[in-house]
Design an enzyme around this catalytic site. Sequence first.
Site, PDB file in Angstrom:
ATOM      1  N   LYS A  35       0.832  -1.205   0.000  1.00 49.07           N
ATOM      2  CA  LYS A  35       0.000   0.000   0.000  1.00 49.07           C
ATOM      3  C   LYS A  35       0.871   1.261   0.000  1.00 49.07           C
ATOM      4  O   LYS A  35       0.631   2.203  -0.768  1.00 49.07           O
ATOM      5  CB  LYS A  35      -0.900  -0.005   1.246  1.00 49.07           C
ATOM      6  CG  LYS A  35      -1.989   1.053   1.185  1.00 49.07           C
ATOM      7  CD  LYS A  35      -2.727   1.179   2.493  1.00 49.07           C
ATOM      8  CE  LYS A  35      -3.839   0.166   2.653  1.00 49.07           C
ATOM      9  NZ  LYS A  35      -4.501   0.244   3.963  1.00 49.07           N
ATOM     10  N   PHE A 248     -31.051  10.486   5.991  1.00 49.98           N
ATOM     11  CA  PHE A 248     -31.059   9.090   6.443  1.00 49.98           C
ATOM     12  C   PHE A 248     -32.468   8.535   6.645  1.00 49.98           C
ATOM     13  O   PHE A 248     -32.719   7.732   7.531  1.00 49.98           O
ATOM     14  CB  PHE A 248     -30.172   8.904   7.688  1.00 49.98           C
ATOM     15  CG  PHE A 248     -28.726   8.779   7.285  1.00 49.98           C
ATOM     16  CD1 PHE A 248     -28.068   9.863   6.752  1.00 49.98           C
ATOM     17  CD2 PHE A 248     -28.054   7.567   7.375  1.00 49.98           C
ATOM     18  CE1 PHE A 248     -26.758   9.762   6.302  1.00 49.98           C
ATOM     19  CE2 PHE A 248     -26.744   7.448   6.929  1.00 49.98           C
ATOM     20  CZ  PHE A 248     -26.105   8.554   6.391  1.00 49.98           C
ATOM     21  N   LYS A 250     -34.039   7.352   3.758  1.00 43.83           N
ATOM     22  CA  LYS A 250     -34.301   6.733   2.457  1.00 43.83           C
ATOM     23  C   LYS A 250     -34.492   5.238   2.662  1.00 43.83           C
ATOM     24  O   LYS A 250     -33.562   4.533   3.061  1.00 43.83           O
ATOM     25  CB  LYS A 250     -33.116   6.994   1.511  1.00 43.83           C
ATOM     26  CG  LYS A 250     -33.504   7.927   0.385  1.00 43.83           C
ATOM     27  CD  LYS A 250     -32.371   8.507  -0.356  1.00 43.83           C
ATOM     28  CE  LYS A 250     -31.517   7.528  -1.094  1.00 43.83           C
ATOM     29  NZ  LYS A 250     -30.299   8.157  -1.596  1.00 43.83           N
ATOM     30  N   CYS A 259     -18.568   0.699   8.330  1.00 42.48           N
ATOM     31  CA  CYS A 259     -18.780   1.319   9.646  1.00 42.48           C
ATOM     32  C   CYS A 259     -20.107   0.966  10.320  1.00 42.48           C
ATOM     33  O   CYS A 259     -20.105   0.408  11.420  1.00 42.48           O
ATOM     34  CB  CYS A 259     -18.654   2.831   9.530  1.00 42.48           C
ATOM     35  SG  CYS A 259     -17.000   3.305   9.050  1.00 42.48           S
ATOM     36  N   LYS A 262     -20.706  -2.695  11.772  1.00 41.61           N
ATOM     37  CA  LYS A 262     -19.814  -3.097  12.874  1.00 41.61           C
ATOM     38  C   LYS A 262     -19.985  -2.190  14.090  1.00 41.61           C
ATOM     39  O   LYS A 262     -19.871  -2.641  15.232  1.00 41.61           O
ATOM     40  CB  LYS A 262     -18.353  -3.170  12.403  1.00 41.61           C
ATOM     41  CG  LYS A 262     -17.586  -1.894  12.481  1.00 41.61           C
ATOM     42  CD  LYS A 262     -16.122  -2.099  12.161  1.00 41.61           C
ATOM     43  CE  LYS A 262     -15.433  -0.779  11.866  1.00 41.61           C
ATOM     44  NZ  LYS A 262     -15.368   0.166  12.960  1.00 41.61           N
TER      45      LYS A 262
HETATM   46  C1  UDX Z   1     -20.961   6.184   7.961  1.00 43.63           C
HETATM   47  C2  UDX Z   1     -21.307   7.469   8.711  1.00 43.63           C
HETATM   48  O1  UDX Z   1     -22.298   8.196   7.972  1.00 43.63           O
HETATM   49  C3  UDX Z   1     -20.074   8.314   8.929  1.00 43.63           C
HETATM   50  O2  UDX Z   1     -20.386   9.462   9.698  1.00 43.63           O
HETATM   51  C4  UDX Z   1     -19.007   7.490   9.647  1.00 43.63           C
HETATM   52  O3  UDX Z   1     -17.834   8.215   9.775  1.00 43.63           O
HETATM   53  C5  UDX Z   1     -18.732   6.205   8.883  1.00 43.63           C
HETATM   54  O4  UDX Z   1     -19.946   5.491   8.670  1.00 43.63           O
HETATM   55  P1  UDX Z   1     -20.434   5.538   5.430  1.00 43.63           P
HETATM   56  O5  UDX Z   1     -20.141   4.154   5.888  1.00 43.63           O
HETATM   57  O6  UDX Z   1     -19.508   6.158   4.435  1.00 43.63           O
HETATM   58  O7  UDX Z   1     -20.500   6.549   6.668  1.00 43.63           O
HETATM   59  O8  UDX Z   1     -21.877   5.486   4.766  1.00 43.63           O
HETATM   60  P2  UDX Z   1     -23.259   6.259   4.947  1.00 43.63           P
HETATM   61  O9  UDX Z   1     -23.340   7.385   4.001  1.00 43.63           O
HETATM   62  O10 UDX Z   1     -23.541   6.556   6.363  1.00 43.63           O
HETATM   63  O11 UDX Z   1     -24.275   5.145   4.443  1.00 43.63           O
HETATM   64  C6  UDX Z   1     -24.310   3.886   5.113  1.00 43.63           C
HETATM   65  C7  UDX Z   1     -25.300   2.955   4.464  1.00 43.63           C
HETATM   66  O12 UDX Z   1     -26.637   3.379   4.719  1.00 43.63           O
HETATM   67  C8  UDX Z   1     -25.183   2.829   2.952  1.00 43.63           C
HETATM   68  O13 UDX Z   1     -25.293   1.462   2.620  1.00 43.63           O
HETATM   69  C9  UDX Z   1     -26.376   3.618   2.423  1.00 43.63           C
HETATM   70  O14 UDX Z   1     -26.826   3.143   1.189  1.00 43.63           O
HETATM   71  C10 UDX Z   1     -27.396   3.382   3.529  1.00 43.63           C
HETATM   72  N1  UDX Z   1     -28.417   4.442   3.656  1.00 43.63           N
HETATM   73  C11 UDX Z   1     -28.043   5.709   3.969  1.00 43.63           C
HETATM   74  C12 UDX Z   1     -29.763   4.124   3.495  1.00 43.63           C
HETATM   75  O15 UDX Z   1     -30.132   2.973   3.241  1.00 43.63           O
HETATM   76  N2  UDX Z   1     -30.694   5.121   3.650  1.00 43.63           N
HETATM   77  C13 UDX Z   1     -30.353   6.394   3.949  1.00 43.63           C
HETATM   78  O16 UDX Z   1     -31.254   7.234   4.076  1.00 43.63           O
HETATM   79  C14 UDX Z   1     -28.981   6.699   4.113  1.00 43.63           C
END
Ligand code: UDX
Length: 430
Positions: A35, A248, A250, A259, A262
């Site tokens: 990496k 959030f 949707k 993230c 876990k």
């Molecule tokens: C998340 C947190 O948002 C972030 O603050 C933290 O630092 C790391 O974890 P991330 O894993 O990048 O970030 O994804 P995120 O945008 O939170 O989406 C997570 C999952 O939720 C995705 O699979 C997304 O498709 C789903 N999701 C998100 C929904 O199903 N509906 C929503 O309304 C929003």
Amino acid sequence: MKLTIIGSGHVGLVTGLCFARKGYQVLCVDNDKEKISILKKGIVPFYEPGLDKMLKDSMRKKCISFSTSVKEGVKHAEVLFIAVGTPLGDDGSADLSYIENVCRGIARSLKDYRVIVEKSTVPVRTGERMKRLIKKYSGGADFDIVSNPEFLQEGKALKTTLYPDRIIIGVESKKAERVMRRLYARFKAPIIVTDLASAELIKHASNSFLALKISYINAVARVCELSGADVTQVAYGIGLDKRIGREFLKAGLGYGGYCLPKDVAAFAHISERLGNKFDLLHEVQKINLEQRKMFVAKAEKALGLLKGKKIALWGLSFKPDTDDTRESPAVAIAARLIKLGAKVQAYDPKVKPSKIPSLRNRIKLCSSPYEAVKETHCLLIATDWAEFKEADFKRIKKEMLRPIIIDGRNMLEPKNMKNLGFVYHGMGKS
Ligand code: UDX
């Protein structure tokens, strides 16, 4: 001011590059030699919009460098960020072995005062554990532990790191607080200073709350389907209440990624270890996994037996604008379809075969959305990549054996699809 970031994955590299952009001299350390050698060539080993350019710019300006040596990292700067992985252990706890290895490495090289910052997501009280470990392996050198959780979102990593909603700093000394305030003075965001445990807990509680919101709207979506309501309209109506908020909400296939899954598990685990059973979080997890099953069940309802059917699957990453497939609902759905005897033709704008080892040779990975739908009985949309919205659906219909779309992310307009002659099913829509 100089900084060292130990761990050069999604969080570490983005954090390092954003600090470099703010004018700091950043050294990124990782024990993965391959990496580091890729990064030294100016190549980002994963897809994240804008990161390639930022790496090249920072290298040209000589404000970022790379190393495999923790010792060099400790020597380089007064502030050392730890951004290594905290994967899910077998029992649902966070596996802290990478953090502990780094702590031992830092301790053995520690001479002068250092601020050691937990950037990785860790369970509450990990800071205490790190302190004990570093004291044990160092020769009594002075240091402070700080918790500074990251909230970056993959796919929007630069924006969410350069312009965060808030900066959380958990400290135990005024000295460490001063260092951290100086470090973040170049960011325009509210700084919230707390004790160590509160900062650690804010991160787990935030991610779990996001997961809870998603599972809540998915549970509401089920009631919508049974009652003839439309979850998109319901979510809009709920979200305009400022106390709830529109983000959030949707409905779809639920959350995936490195993230949220876990962190919900680890938060429930640490809470239970501390004597508080957190059943709400178990329900959040249950609803999340059920969404995938319900999605496949929609395909079964539309097609009858899936055995021998050819199915197009759009999207493999856990969300758009990333090639990350960790805990991706799309990957789990592909595996389930194969198990039920279907033939899967998948397309994802960014995911390469190396990112889906569990599916390799079991699905056909196509190079366009049109190739994926060729002679298929059904199209399943698992990730809401913007490019799917722009597809030529007249052409799609001609390519398919049966014009059936099951949209797991509610990204298409049902009326338009019906007018084009498709049988369209969304999530949470009657
Ligand atoms: C998340 C947190 O948002 C972030 O603050 C933290 O630092 C790391 O974890 P991330 O894993 O990048 O970030 O994804 P995120 O945008 O939170 O989406 C997570 C999952 O939720 C995705 O699979 C997304 O498709 C789903 N999701 C998100 C929904 O199903 N509906 C929503 O309304 C929003």
